[in-house]
Write a protein that holds these residues in place. Sequence first.
Motif, PDB file in Angstrom:
ATOM      1  N   ALA A  99      29.674  45.217 -14.002  1.00 59.96           N
ATOM      2  CA  ALA A  99      29.143  46.133 -15.040  1.00 59.96           C
ATOM      3  C   ALA A  99      30.083  47.033 -15.491  1.00 59.96           C
ATOM      4  N   GLY A 100      31.373  46.534 -15.980  1.00 58.68           N
ATOM      5  CA  GLY A 100      32.501  47.820 -16.201  1.00 58.68           C
ATOM      6  C   GLY A 100      31.858  48.898 -16.962  1.00 58.68           C
ATOM      7  N   ASN A 101      31.056  48.860 -17.950  1.00 61.63           N
ATOM      8  CA  ASN A 101      30.691  49.684 -18.841  1.00 61.63           C
ATOM      9  C   ASN A 101      30.203  51.018 -18.110  1.00 61.63           C
ATOM     10  N   LEU A 102      29.427  50.673 -16.899  1.00 58.94           N
ATOM     11  CA  LEU A 102      28.928  51.645 -16.105  1.00 58.94           C
ATOM     12  C   LEU A 102      29.897  52.646 -15.542  1.00 58.94           C
ATOM     13  N   VAL A 103      31.140  52.032 -15.263  1.00 54.77           N
ATOM     14  CA  VAL A 103      32.208  52.673 -14.875  1.00 54.77           C
ATOM     15  C   VAL A 103      32.712  53.559 -15.641  1.00 54.77           C
ATOM     16  N   VAL A 104      32.648  53.343 -16.944  1.00 58.42           N
ATOM     17  CA  VAL A 104      33.169  54.111 -17.802  1.00 58.42           C
ATOM     18  C   VAL A 104      32.119  55.234 -18.233  1.00 58.42           C
ATOM     19  N   SER A 105      30.721  54.683 -18.438  1.00 61.54           N
ATOM     20  CA  SER A 105      30.088  55.773 -19.166  1.00 61.54           C
ATOM     21  C   SER A 105      29.267  56.723 -18.036  1.00 61.54           C
ATOM     22  N   GLU A 141      31.271  57.707 -15.288  1.00 63.90           N
ATOM     23  CA  GLU A 141      32.444  58.177 -14.754  1.00 63.90           C
ATOM     24  C   GLU A 141      32.627  57.503 -13.099  1.00 63.90           C
ATOM     25  N   LEU A 142      32.287  56.365 -12.766  1.00 63.66           N
ATOM     26  CA  LEU A 142      32.399  56.052 -11.352  1.00 63.66           C
ATOM     27  C   LEU A 142      33.748  55.778 -11.039  1.00 63.66           C
ATOM     28  N   GLU A 143      34.067  55.672  -9.671  1.00 67.48           N
ATOM     29  CA  GLU A 143      35.360  55.434  -9.093  1.00 67.48           C
ATOM     30  C   GLU A 143      35.235  54.075  -8.438  1.00 67.48           C
ATOM     31  N   LEU A 144      35.752  52.915  -8.913  1.00 59.04           N
ATOM     32  CA  LEU A 144      35.730  51.781  -8.163  1.00 59.04           C
ATOM     33  C   LEU A 144      37.111  51.659  -7.366  1.00 59.04           C
ATOM     34  N   ARG A 145      37.019  51.638  -6.125  1.00 60.84           N
ATOM     35  CA  ARG A 145      38.307  51.328  -5.230  1.00 60.84           C
ATOM     36  C   ARG A 145      38.089  50.074  -4.301  1.00 60.84           C
ATOM     37  N   GLY A 146      39.299  49.686  -3.913  1.00 62.50           N
ATOM     38  CA  GLY A 146      39.147  48.506  -3.016  1.00 62.50           C
ATOM     39  C   GLY A 146      39.687  48.894  -1.697  1.00 62.50           C
ATOM     40  N   ALA A 147      39.272  48.107  -0.725  1.00 59.61           N
ATOM     41  CA  ALA A 147      39.542  48.207   0.810  1.00 59.61           C
ATOM     42  C   ALA A 147      39.843  47.194   1.348  1.00 59.61           C
ATOM     43  N   GLY A 168      26.068  42.116  -5.270  1.00 57.32           N
ATOM     44  CA  GLY A 168      26.001  43.172  -4.651  1.00 57.32           C
ATOM     45  C   GLY A 168      27.061  44.425  -5.288  1.00 57.32           C
ATOM     46  N   LEU A 169      27.898  44.124  -5.867  1.00 59.54           N
ATOM     47  CA  LEU A 169      28.647  45.094  -6.672  1.00 59.54           C
ATOM     48  C   LEU A 169      27.979  45.537  -7.715  1.00 59.54           C
ATOM     49  N   ASP A 170      27.112  44.481  -8.547  1.00 58.97           N
ATOM     50  CA  ASP A 170      26.160  45.110  -9.522  1.00 58.97           C
ATOM     51  C   ASP A 170      25.143  46.065  -9.055  1.00 58.97           C
ATOM     52  N   THR A 171      24.650  45.839  -7.875  1.00 61.81           N
ATOM     53  CA  THR A 171      23.777  46.662  -7.249  1.00 61.81           C
ATOM     54  C   THR A 171      24.315  48.042  -7.076  1.00 61.81           C
ATOM     55  N   CYS A 172      25.683  48.203  -6.467  1.00 54.82           N
ATOM     56  CA  CYS A 172      26.308  49.359  -6.212  1.00 54.82           C
ATOM     57  C   CYS A 172      26.437  49.951  -7.320  1.00 54.82           C
TER      58      CYS A 172
END
Length: 344
Positions: free
Chosen positions: A275-281, A283-289, A247-251
Amino acid sequence: MLGCVIHGAGDLRVDDLPSPEPGPGEALVAVRYGGVCGSDLHYWRHGGVGDFRLTEPMVLGHEVVGTVTGYGPGTEGPAPGTPVAVHPATPCDTCPECRAGRRSVCRDTRYLGSAARTPHVQGGFAAELVVPAAQLRALPEGLPLDRAALAEPLSVALHAVRRAGDVAGRHVLVTGAGPIGCLVVAAAKAAGAARVTVTDLLPKALSYAAVAGADTLVRADDPADPGWPDEADAPDVAIEASGVAAGLDTCLHRVRRGAVVVQLGMLPPGQSPFAGNLVVSRELELRGAFRFDTEFDDAIALLAREPALAGLVSAVVPVAGAARAFALAADRSAACKVLLDFGS
């Protein structure tokens, strides 16, 4: 009184428990309904949820509503006989997180039906419950107890949407159409989202997302599903509510560049690939709730305004049939939210 107690993985029992007595600052509540949560199911099936493991028997349940029956010495609150929802968290109010207004991640909180600390905090799946009087919320006139039982999971959903930032006029992707995911849909629509797309593997689960107000339903296992947004219509925000790495990968793959992704579903214990490289390349913001705080009051108000959300309650089962209720709640092809009934 009857209570629903987990003794270990696969060992769920309806036990005869002693009736509690409220002390100073405490209220006694006659519980009517308790919603079976995904974390309750994890304790039942796996003996833990996330990194929290059972080490002793524990009364389950944190989604509870009922009626005030009395108070401990010198304690005031809603009058006896008042229908109430119970806020399940007791933050310490002294740690750095609490002082910074982040009480949902209090380092010393007590949460009903949680093995996060030892001794475990006993939960609310019992005919009578003693809690701090400050945790009671009188229900608005006209809000029935069974619909009010959705207040706790709706609070979780509201908190996740707020962690995403301003979603007004935006396209929101929700992965996972379980009870929490469906309530994220309702929370996002209430916050002004222009479009909400929901993915899941099961048609029945997606049908409940439609009840909650989803605009587009997508089979997660069908890459050719026409509901998948293209790059020109990529979501501005994604909220991962399935609790699985896929699910996270889809997001991460489906949102636009510079988007916000909120991880709400509790992932399996240990490390999860993403997919951590997508967060970098990109510029995604990954947040917890995690859990919620003042959103509980907002959830009650939203439930009072939106009677259609009662359609997310699939079944109400007497507590003596707890094993059947848990099995039904675990079958996402058949049910959304299942309530235990502690009434006579």
